[in-house]
Design a protein around this motif. Sequence first.
Motif, PDB file in Angstrom:
ATOM      1  N   GLY A  25     -48.770  12.461  22.775  1.00  0.00           N
ATOM      2  CA  GLY A  25     -49.151  11.879  21.493  1.00  0.00           C
ATOM      3  C   GLY A  25     -49.024  12.866  20.349  1.00  0.00           C
ATOM      4  N   PHE A  26     -49.390  14.118  20.595  1.00  0.00           N
ATOM      5  CA  PHE A  26     -49.234  15.142  19.562  1.00  0.00           C
ATOM      6  C   PHE A  26     -47.766  15.327  19.214  1.00  0.00           C
ATOM      7  CE2 PHE A  26     -48.397  19.507  18.253  1.00  0.00           C
ATOM      8  CZ  PHE A  26     -49.282  19.652  17.185  1.00  0.00           C
ATOM      9  N   LEU A  27     -46.912  15.406  20.224  1.00  0.00           N
ATOM     10  CA  LEU A  27     -45.483  15.580  19.972  1.00  0.00           C
ATOM     11  C   LEU A  27     -44.918  14.403  19.177  1.00  0.00           C
ATOM     12  CD1 LEU A  27     -44.418  16.947  23.462  1.00  0.00           C
ATOM     13  CD2 LEU A  27     -44.391  18.222  21.312  1.00  0.00           C
ATOM     14  N   ALA A  28     -45.394  13.202  19.460  1.00  0.00           N
ATOM     15  CA  ALA A  28     -44.938  12.033  18.714  1.00  0.00           C
ATOM     16  C   ALA A  28     -45.365  12.120  17.250  1.00  0.00           C
ATOM     17  CB  ALA A  28     -45.481  10.765  19.352  1.00  0.00           C
ATOM     18  N   SER A  29     -46.574  12.626  17.011  1.00  0.00           N
ATOM     19  CA  SER A  29     -47.047  12.762  15.631  1.00  0.00           C
ATOM     20  C   SER A  29     -46.275  13.842  14.876  1.00  0.00           C
ATOM     21  CB  SER A  29     -48.548  13.081  15.617  1.00  0.00           C
ATOM     22  OG  SER A  29     -49.302  11.970  16.069  1.00  0.00           O
ATOM     23  N   VAL A  30     -45.856  14.884  15.582  1.00  0.00           N
ATOM     24  CA  VAL A  30     -45.029  15.922  14.947  1.00  0.00           C
ATOM     25  C   VAL A  30     -43.738  15.304  14.421  1.00  0.00           C
ATOM     26  CG1 VAL A  30     -43.695  18.027  15.355  1.00  0.00           C
ATOM     27  CG2 VAL A  30     -46.000  17.811  16.310  1.00  0.00           C
ATOM     28  N   GLN A  31     -43.176  14.377  15.171  1.00  0.00           N
ATOM     29  CA  GLN A  31     -41.944  13.724  14.751  1.00  0.00           C
ATOM     30  C   GLN A  31     -42.203  12.688  13.657  1.00  0.00           C
ATOM     31  OE1 GLN A  31     -38.805  14.540  15.857  1.00  0.00           O
ATOM     32  NE2 GLN A  31     -39.906  16.228  16.843  1.00  0.00           N
ATOM     33  N   ARG A  32     -43.323  11.999  13.742  1.00  0.00           N
ATOM     34  CA  ARG A  32     -43.587  10.871  12.846  1.00  0.00           C
ATOM     35  C   ARG A  32     -44.200  11.293  11.517  1.00  0.00           C
ATOM     36  NH1 ARG A  32     -48.087   7.556  12.572  1.00  0.00           N
ATOM     37  NH2 ARG A  32     -48.976   8.637  14.365  1.00  0.00           N
ATOM     38  N   VAL A  33     -45.171  12.218  11.557  1.00  0.00           N
ATOM     39  CA  VAL A  33     -45.883  12.628  10.334  1.00  0.00           C
ATOM     40  C   VAL A  33     -45.993  14.148  10.292  1.00  0.00           C
ATOM     41  CG1 VAL A  33     -47.179  10.489   9.956  1.00  0.00           C
ATOM     42  CG2 VAL A  33     -48.074  12.185  11.561  1.00  0.00           C
ATOM     43  N   PRO A  34     -44.870  14.872  10.256  1.00  0.00           N
ATOM     44  CA  PRO A  34     -44.903  16.342  10.387  1.00  0.00           C
ATOM     45  C   PRO A  34     -45.715  17.045   9.312  1.00  0.00           C
ATOM     46  CG  PRO A  34     -42.766  15.597   9.588  1.00  0.00           C
ATOM     47  CD  PRO A  34     -43.500  14.378  10.039  1.00  0.00           C
ATOM     48  N   ASP A  35     -45.808  16.469   8.130  1.00  0.00           N
ATOM     49  CA  ASP A  35     -46.498  17.146   7.032  1.00  0.00           C
ATOM     50  C   ASP A  35     -47.926  16.654   6.811  1.00  0.00           C
ATOM     51  OD1 ASP A  35     -44.258  18.774   6.390  1.00  0.00           O
ATOM     52  OD2 ASP A  35     -43.315  17.030   5.446  1.00  0.00           O
ATOM     53  N   ASN A  36     -48.405  15.801   7.694  1.00  0.00           N
ATOM     54  CA  ASN A  36     -49.804  15.379   7.628  1.00  0.00           C
ATOM     55  C   ASN A  36     -50.721  16.493   8.126  1.00  0.00           C
ATOM     56  OD1 ASN A  36     -48.941  12.869   6.794  1.00  0.00           O
ATOM     57  ND2 ASN A  36     -50.280  11.757   8.202  1.00  0.00           N
TER      58      ASN A  36
END
Length: 550
Positions: A25-36
């Motif tokens: 899930g963390f890796l997916a968020s890195v791809q989806r919202v990297p600057d959040n």
Amino acid sequence: MDPIEPVEAEREYTMQSAAPLLHSGFLASVQRVPDNPALSLHGRTWTYRELDGIARLWAGALTRPAARPQRVAVLGHRSIVTYAGFLAALYAGATVVPLNKKYPVARNRDILERAEAGAVLADAGSHARLGPLLDGLAKPPLVVLPDSDEAPGTLPAGVRTLTRADLADPVRPAGPVAVAPEDGAYLLFTSGTTGRPKGVPISHANVAAFLSANTDRYRFTERDRFTNTFDQTFDLSVFDLFMAWGSGGCLVPMDGYDLMTPLDFVRDNDITVWFSVPSVAVLQHRRGALEPGSLPSLRWSLFCGEALPAATARAWQEAAPGSVVENLYGPTEATIACLVHRWDPRTSPAGVVNGIVPIGAPYPGMAAAVLAEDGSPVPHGETGELCLTGRQVFEGYLNAPEQTGAAFHVVPSAFGPDHRWYRTGDLVRRLDSGEYGYVGRLDTQVKILGHRIETGEVEAHLLRQERIDQAVVVAVPGDEEGVTVLAGILAGDGIDVCDVDGELRRTLPSYMIPLTYHLLDSFPLNDNGKVDRKALRRLVESGELEPVLL
């Protein structure tokens, strides 16, 4: 459904989509919202891109040795090392072994040795503990000090170290090391009756099932802001980190003064997801701080780790009227939580048992049963031991086949392989709603501030001390409603209680230290000739057996 045939629960799980690994899930968020923002700590914020970069950097250092470590310990407290270090260990394909800066050195060393950790990631605040921790180890691990320019001079000779400069430009891996869902995600040590903690290995598959069920249930978003009230040696912290990071939300850890004034923290930091042991809420309720409408930012209020008083749930709901209040339940062996009850002021009181909110119904992929000592189901509505089976239940304790065997009922099945039911030691009864109500403990295991404690472990440490002939530790009500404390009852000649307390504090965490000590010439016995623990508890609770002043 037959109470010992969980086939429907298993079928439900196969239709769920579950992330295969803890950090997926963390890796997916890195791809989806990297600057959040991913982490807000001590006035500093790290984005998903930044946290991912740090974890990859440190993972590169961990994977450089010819034999990469299979288990990586993380030592620190509320620092970038403890959060990014957890990710780095996972990226390196290792099982994470959290240590606790507040634990005695002897306990951390025992965990380190039994886990056979190949590396330790430590923050600057833990330097003073590293020398004593590693001293005398036959095979000391690699020590990685990501936020330090030099190694402490107290480290034993020959210990390999990597400092900040050594990590400046390693060859970064293209991505996290591939592991299988059945491989270990983390290894925690819980209180044990022998005086030594029990190792509980949790696989990626176990925790992925937990995360999937919670993702479907809560639908957190990238706008959510999560508390982190738990140390990483407490498995509830895994919810904080990876439910936040799987949703693209921001983790906002609490510490020290924040935990003393939690409601101010919620308001000052626009927290939307609260998760803690009930004791935190109980204390605020007793202080009269849960004023109606005083927590408007909260969307979710989750409690786990010990019994939740109904009066506290009601008061918290009124303080956070826009929040859904839930009571979660689960032992470490069943991966964080696996039953849940949603508080409803209109209907929940009907299921309250002895003033305690129900622990609810099982997650998808899990099944529960109320069983007798011989493993047979008890009649509906009667009290028995809560037993669990399903994808979240661990395989067994670390290098402890006898303890593993005692922890399970194996029940023959007419529909396939025999079922292994994990014995929680909690007494429950099934309610008319189909949910489960908590009644108490089957054995001497208790919860203090959410920490699971075997009183036998504390007794074992007491009996190692000179002059103590007998020792019994009981859980009794504290001064605050809904709060439980420990009382130690001792027998022996010439016992110095101050020395006893001091020695205990050198070997056990603070939450395992008795609040009061009581001296007796001899212990009462029951009809079977055993020490009458109930009688001792009554003597303490009534005040007849006065505490020794420290």
